[in-house]
Design a protein around this motif. Structure first.
Motif, PDB file in Angstrom:
ATOM      1  N   PRO A   1       0.844  -1.229  -0.071  1.00  0.00           N
ATOM      2  CA  PRO A   1       0.079   0.010   0.106  1.00  0.00           C
ATOM      3  C   PRO A   1       0.640   1.281  -0.019  1.00  0.00           C
ATOM      4  O   PRO A   1       0.173   2.447  -0.400  1.00  0.00           O
ATOM      5  CB  PRO A   1      -0.862  -0.059   1.168  1.00  0.00           C
ATOM      6  N   TYR A   2       2.095   1.218   0.281  1.00  0.00           N
ATOM      7  CA  TYR A   2       2.927   2.488   0.560  1.00  0.00           C
ATOM      8  C   TYR A   2       3.667   2.761  -0.510  1.00  0.00           C
ATOM      9  O   TYR A   2       4.575   3.666  -0.927  1.00  0.00           O
ATOM     10  CB  TYR A   2       3.791   2.158   1.509  1.00  0.00           C
ATOM     11  N   ILE A   3       3.633   1.828  -1.859  1.00  0.00           N
ATOM     12  CA  ILE A   3       4.278   2.207  -3.005  1.00  0.00           C
ATOM     13  C   ILE A   3       3.422   3.117  -3.944  1.00  0.00           C
ATOM     14  O   ILE A   3       2.183   2.768  -4.124  1.00  0.00           O
ATOM     15  CB  ILE A   3       4.299   0.666  -3.851  1.00  0.00           C
ATOM     16  N   GLN A   4       4.109   4.174  -4.136  1.00  0.00           N
ATOM     17  CA  GLN A   4       3.545   5.208  -5.216  1.00  0.00           C
ATOM     18  C   GLN A   4       3.174   4.730  -6.437  1.00  0.00           C
ATOM     19  O   GLN A   4       3.711   3.867  -7.095  1.00  0.00           O
ATOM     20  CB  GLN A   4       4.411   6.409  -5.280  1.00  0.00           C
ATOM     21  N   LEU A   5       2.033   5.048  -6.985  1.00  0.00           N
ATOM     22  CA  LEU A   5       1.529   4.747  -8.322  1.00  0.00           C
ATOM     23  C   LEU A   5       2.603   4.781  -9.161  1.00  0.00           C
ATOM     24  O   LEU A   5       2.872   3.879 -10.241  1.00  0.00           O
ATOM     25  CB  LEU A   5       0.202   5.596  -8.600  1.00  0.00           C
ATOM     26  N   LYS A   6       3.484   5.980  -9.244  1.00  0.00           N
ATOM     27  CA  LYS A   6       4.504   6.317 -10.349  1.00  0.00           C
ATOM     28  C   LYS A   6       5.712   5.359 -10.261  1.00  0.00           C
ATOM     29  O   LYS A   6       6.501   5.177 -11.151  1.00  0.00           O
ATOM     30  CB  LYS A   6       4.698   7.787 -10.449  1.00  0.00           C
ATOM     31  N   ALA A   7       5.568   4.554  -8.913  1.00  0.00           N
ATOM     32  CA  ALA A   7       6.622   3.720  -8.645  1.00  0.00           C
ATOM     33  C   ALA A   7       6.518   2.195  -8.710  1.00  0.00           C
ATOM     34  O   ALA A   7       7.254   1.433  -8.487  1.00  0.00           O
ATOM     35  CB  ALA A   7       7.338   4.145  -7.393  1.00  0.00           C
ATOM     36  N   TYR A   8       5.112   2.118  -9.330  1.00  0.00           N
ATOM     37  CA  TYR A   8       4.643   0.753  -9.272  1.00  0.00           C
ATOM     38  C   TYR A   8       5.305  -0.099 -10.448  1.00  0.00           C
ATOM     39  O   TYR A   8       4.622   0.046 -11.603  1.00  0.00           O
ATOM     40  CB  TYR A   8       2.989   0.808  -9.110  1.00  0.00           C
ATOM     41  N   GLU A   9       6.467  -0.647 -10.260  1.00  0.00           N
ATOM     42  CA  GLU A   9       6.952  -1.275 -11.746  1.00  0.00           C
ATOM     43  C   GLU A   9       7.443  -2.628 -11.184  1.00  0.00           C
ATOM     44  O   GLU A   9       6.688  -3.418 -10.673  1.00  0.00           O
ATOM     45  CB  GLU A   9       8.223  -0.343 -12.055  1.00  0.00           C
ATOM     46  N   GLY A  10       8.568  -3.138 -11.708  1.00  0.00           N
ATOM     47  CA  GLY A  10       9.021  -4.417 -11.712  1.00  0.00           C
ATOM     48  C   GLY A  10       8.915  -5.241 -10.214  1.00  0.00           C
ATOM     49  O   GLY A  10       8.489  -6.149 -10.075  1.00  0.00           O
ATOM     50  N   HIS A  11       9.687  -4.455  -9.392  1.00  0.00           N
ATOM     51  CA  HIS A  11       9.640  -4.798  -7.754  1.00  0.00           C
ATOM     52  C   HIS A  11       8.223  -5.122  -7.348  1.00  0.00           C
ATOM     53  O   HIS A  11       8.012  -5.876  -6.480  1.00  0.00           O
ATOM     54  CB  HIS A  11      10.611  -4.132  -7.054  1.00  0.00           C
ATOM     55  N   ALA A  12       7.318  -3.956  -7.478  1.00  0.00           N
ATOM     56  CA  ALA A  12       6.124  -3.934  -6.907  1.00  0.00           C
ATOM     57  C   ALA A  12       5.230  -4.911  -7.714  1.00  0.00           C
ATOM     58  O   ALA A  12       4.457  -5.683  -6.992  1.00  0.00           O
ATOM     59  CB  ALA A  12       5.470  -2.475  -7.381  1.00  0.00           C
ATOM     60  N   VAL A  13       5.516  -5.282  -8.633  1.00  0.00           N
ATOM     61  CA  VAL A  13       4.541  -6.562  -9.580  1.00  0.00           C
ATOM     62  C   VAL A  13       5.260  -7.667  -8.581  1.00  0.00           C
ATOM     63  O   VAL A  13       4.058  -8.640  -8.687  1.00  0.00           O
ATOM     64  CB  VAL A  13       5.094  -6.302 -10.889  1.00  0.00           C
ATOM     65  N   ARG A  14       6.327  -8.047  -8.512  1.00  0.00           N
ATOM     66  CA  ARG A  14       6.760  -9.298  -7.764  1.00  0.00           C
ATOM     67  C   ARG A  14       6.306  -9.213  -6.475  1.00  0.00           C
ATOM     68  O   ARG A  14       5.884 -10.297  -6.003  1.00  0.00           O
ATOM     69  CB  ARG A  14       8.447  -9.153  -7.702  1.00  0.00           C
ATOM     70  N   LEU A  15       6.125  -8.180  -5.824  1.00  0.00           N
ATOM     71  CA  LEU A  15       5.444  -8.065  -4.280  1.00  0.00           C
ATOM     72  C   LEU A  15       3.860  -8.434  -4.642  1.00  0.00           C
ATOM     73  O   LEU A  15       3.321  -9.303  -3.740  1.00  0.00           O
ATOM     74  CB  LEU A  15       5.632  -6.785  -3.494  1.00  0.00           C
TER      75      LEU A  15
END
Length: 624
Positions: free
Chosen positions: A70-84
């Motif tokens: 929930p703390y990951i910004q929309l503009k930073a939602y990339e590879g690492h966030a997708v893996r999470l």
């Protein structure tokens, strides 16, 4: 909407993301059951799952917070966030399978696999859609800069792709000189010819043009930029690869081409030698000390170890600058520096300074020297150059100054402009005083154009080249004598030590230099090519603009060819005719009356009568 989004804190935004992620769980379950059965049966199955749903939501919330999703910004939602997100989906699928077994729900084995995949896809798609929505809200609420990209090559297309994600910039179209690209659509943008820029600016409301042609030479980029700026556009250039990797710093440190490289002969700056004896231990006043010649006079005089140097200057900024520079040179030498802010036409101040400082040598370099400016302001030029010289020279004689050296010009010989005539009249005034004041040695030093001085042609050419050209030459036939500042000042100081009174000293300056050739040399020394009929693709054009008011095709150094040698091989003395005391008085009286009346024509009439060979040049007559 933007205000609402902006008002949310980071924690509140995290709660929103968490709530959305939890709301997607029943939707993913419903989609899973729909895939496996009819929609009506899917709803019934979902109702049977309700007892375990709160536990599944709690497990999802705990795992999501632990992963920090929930703390990951929309503009930073990339590879690492997708893996999470994938880890969260796998964990939820396992939790759903365990809870189903504990609750005694009978479900096919593939149900939880489909649920995990469905939930993963739902979270990722939702994040992407949210980013697009929020980005659109920000873009609509904030002003956008609509840009036109000049250059549709690799650099331009990469720039357009990069700008698409920018919050404040909208790339609108390309323009390119390459006809094979015109009419195409590259990275979603049309390519137009440069001739349509004005039309595009109006139709597509363009605010800025980005030059994406780093390989194009700097002068050509400057020419394009200047043309676009005339349309009222803001123009920015993409840095070259050399700038990006840091080579630009090296380029900035390269030494500029020395003025003597354009001299066309070997430099004759050989040191002062025994001439220093005339200035050592004496108080020397330099008028016009802040100018290019005056400041160099100060530097070289300091090398002779005078007791004091008086810096007499009209410009406050110029005086401050030269004084600060010379303070460093005199540190620890015991030489006094006295800055005096004032005009050489002020008799009272001149008299006070000469007496109070005990001045023994005067080097008079203060003058208005720019031909077109003096031609347009003849009375001001005559007042400063003639009356300033008369005042300073007369007061020097009356206070017992040992030597007075006037800095003159080759333009004083048969002048076609007011500046040259004013310098010739200044020479006549000094020659007259030389015959009447035996206690002071009065002399004059006459030389040609000084390379590198303020307003001289080489710095002008270099400035025009930096702007992309054209380099302007008044006439292809124009020739000038040139010398370096160092040569000019050494001539003055050597002649001053050699003078007996009333002489005009000149330097053997070699053959005059063609200005057209000099312009070409300056362009090529800067690393560019001349654009002409033979090389239409060259960088810098040489433009003929016609003679300026009062300008001559060629200058002369003496009124006659009779030159007397001195102990310095390249310095000669020319004894020329002078006016009598009565005639000089008539000149001064006539000029003073013209100044009182503000009558330019009367002043020119005085010049015509008393200055040998004076005639207004063709350009000068047209301006009168």
């Amino acid at each position: 909407m933007l205000n609402f989004i902006s008002a949310l804190t980071r924690k509140q935004k995290a709660y929103v993301f968490l709530a959305i992620d939890l709301a997607l769980i029943p939707l993913a379950l419903l989609f899973t059951y729909t895939v496996q059965a009819l929609p009506t049966a899917a709803v019934e199955t979902l109702l049977q799952t309700l007892p375990i749903l709160p536990y599944l939501l709690a497990a999802a919330a705990a795992l999501s917070l632990w992963l920090g999703l929930p703390y990951i910004q929309l503009k930073a939602y990339e590879g690492h966030a997708v893996r999470l997100t994938a880890i969260l989906a796998v964990g939820l699928a396992g939790a759903a399978a365990l809870l189903s077994v504990l609750a005694g729900l009978s479900q096919p084995p593939g149900t939880h696999v489909i649920f995990g995949i469905s939930y993963f896809m739902a979270v990722v798609i939702t994040r992407v859609l949210l980013y697009q929505v929020v980005n659109a809200i920000y873009r609509r609420a904030q002003p956008r800069c609509r840009v036109l990209i000049y250059g549709a090559g690799t650099t331009g297309t990469q720039l357009a792709s990069a700008l698409r994600a920018h919050e404040g910039i909208d790339p609108v179209a390309f323009v390119d000189d390459n006809t094979s690209l015109q009419g195409m659509t590259l990275v979603g943008l049309p390519v137009f010819p440069p001739a349509r820029i004005r039309e595009l600016v109006t139709q597509r409301q363009i605010n800025r043009v980005l030059l994406a042609m780093p390989s194009l030479s700097q002068p050509k980029q400057a020419q394009i930029a200047r043309r676009l700026q005339k349309m009222g556009l803001e123009v920015q250039a993409l840095p070259s690869f050399a700038q990006l990797i840091g080579e630009e710093a090296l380029i900035d440190k390269l030494t500029p081409v020395a003025p003597q490289n354009f001299l066309g002969r070997k430099s004759r700056a050989e040191g002062l030698g025994g001439a220093c004896d005339s200035y050592a231990g004496r108080c020397v006043l330099v008028s016009g000390a802040g100018g290019s010649i005056g400041s160099e006079l100060c530097r070289q005089v300091l090398a002779c170890q005078p007791s004091r140097v008086v810096l007499y200057e009209l410009s406050e900024l110029a005086l401050y600058t030269v004084h600060q520079e010379l303070l460093q040179l005199t540190e620890g030498t015991g030489i006094d520096l006295v800055p005096v802010l004032g005009s050489v036409t002020d008799a009272r101040q001149v008299r006070k300074v000469l007496a109070a400082q005990g001045v023994q040598v005067v080097l008079h370099a203060a003058a208005y020297k720019h031909v077109p400016l003096v031609e347009a302001n003849p009375l001001a030029g005559l007042a400063n150059n003639v009356f300033g010289t008369q005042t300073l020279a007369r007061e020097a004689a009356e206070t017992g100054v040992e030597r007075f050296i006037l800095i003159s010009s080759d333009k004083a010989v048969r002048p076609t402009n007011v500046m040259g005539a004013s310098k010739r009249l200044a020479e006549l005034v000094v020659q007259d005083l030389a015959t009447r004041h035996a206690g002071t040695v009065f002399t004059m030093v006459r030389f040609g154009n000084v390379l590198g001085s303020s307003g001289s042609v080489v710095p002008l050419f270099q400035e025009q080249i930096s702007r992309g050209g054209p380099v302007t030459v008044t006439d292809a036939r124009v020739k000038r004598f040139f010398m370096t500042i160092r040569e000019a000042v050494q001539l003055v100081l050597k002649a001053g030590s050699e003078a007996k009174g009333g002489e005009v000293f000149v330097l053997d300056m070699g053959a005059p230099v063609e200005i057209m050739k000099l312009a070409r040399q300056v362009i090529e020394s800067a690393g560019y090519t001349v654009r002409d009929a033979d090389t239409p693709d060259g960088d810098i054009e040489i433009e003929i603009i016609g003679l300026r008011p009062g300008e001559k095709i060629e200058e002369e150094l003496t009124l006659n060819s009779e030159l007397i040698g001195t102990r310095y091989p390249k310095i000669f003395c020319a004894r020329e005719g002078a006016l009598s005391e009565i005639e000089v008085a008539a000149v001064i009286r006539g000029l003073r009356q013209a100044l009182v009346d503000g009558d330019d024509d009367a002043a020119r009439a005085v010049i015509t009568r008393w200055v040998e060979g004076y005639h207004a040049g063709e350009a000068g007559r047209k301006s009168s």
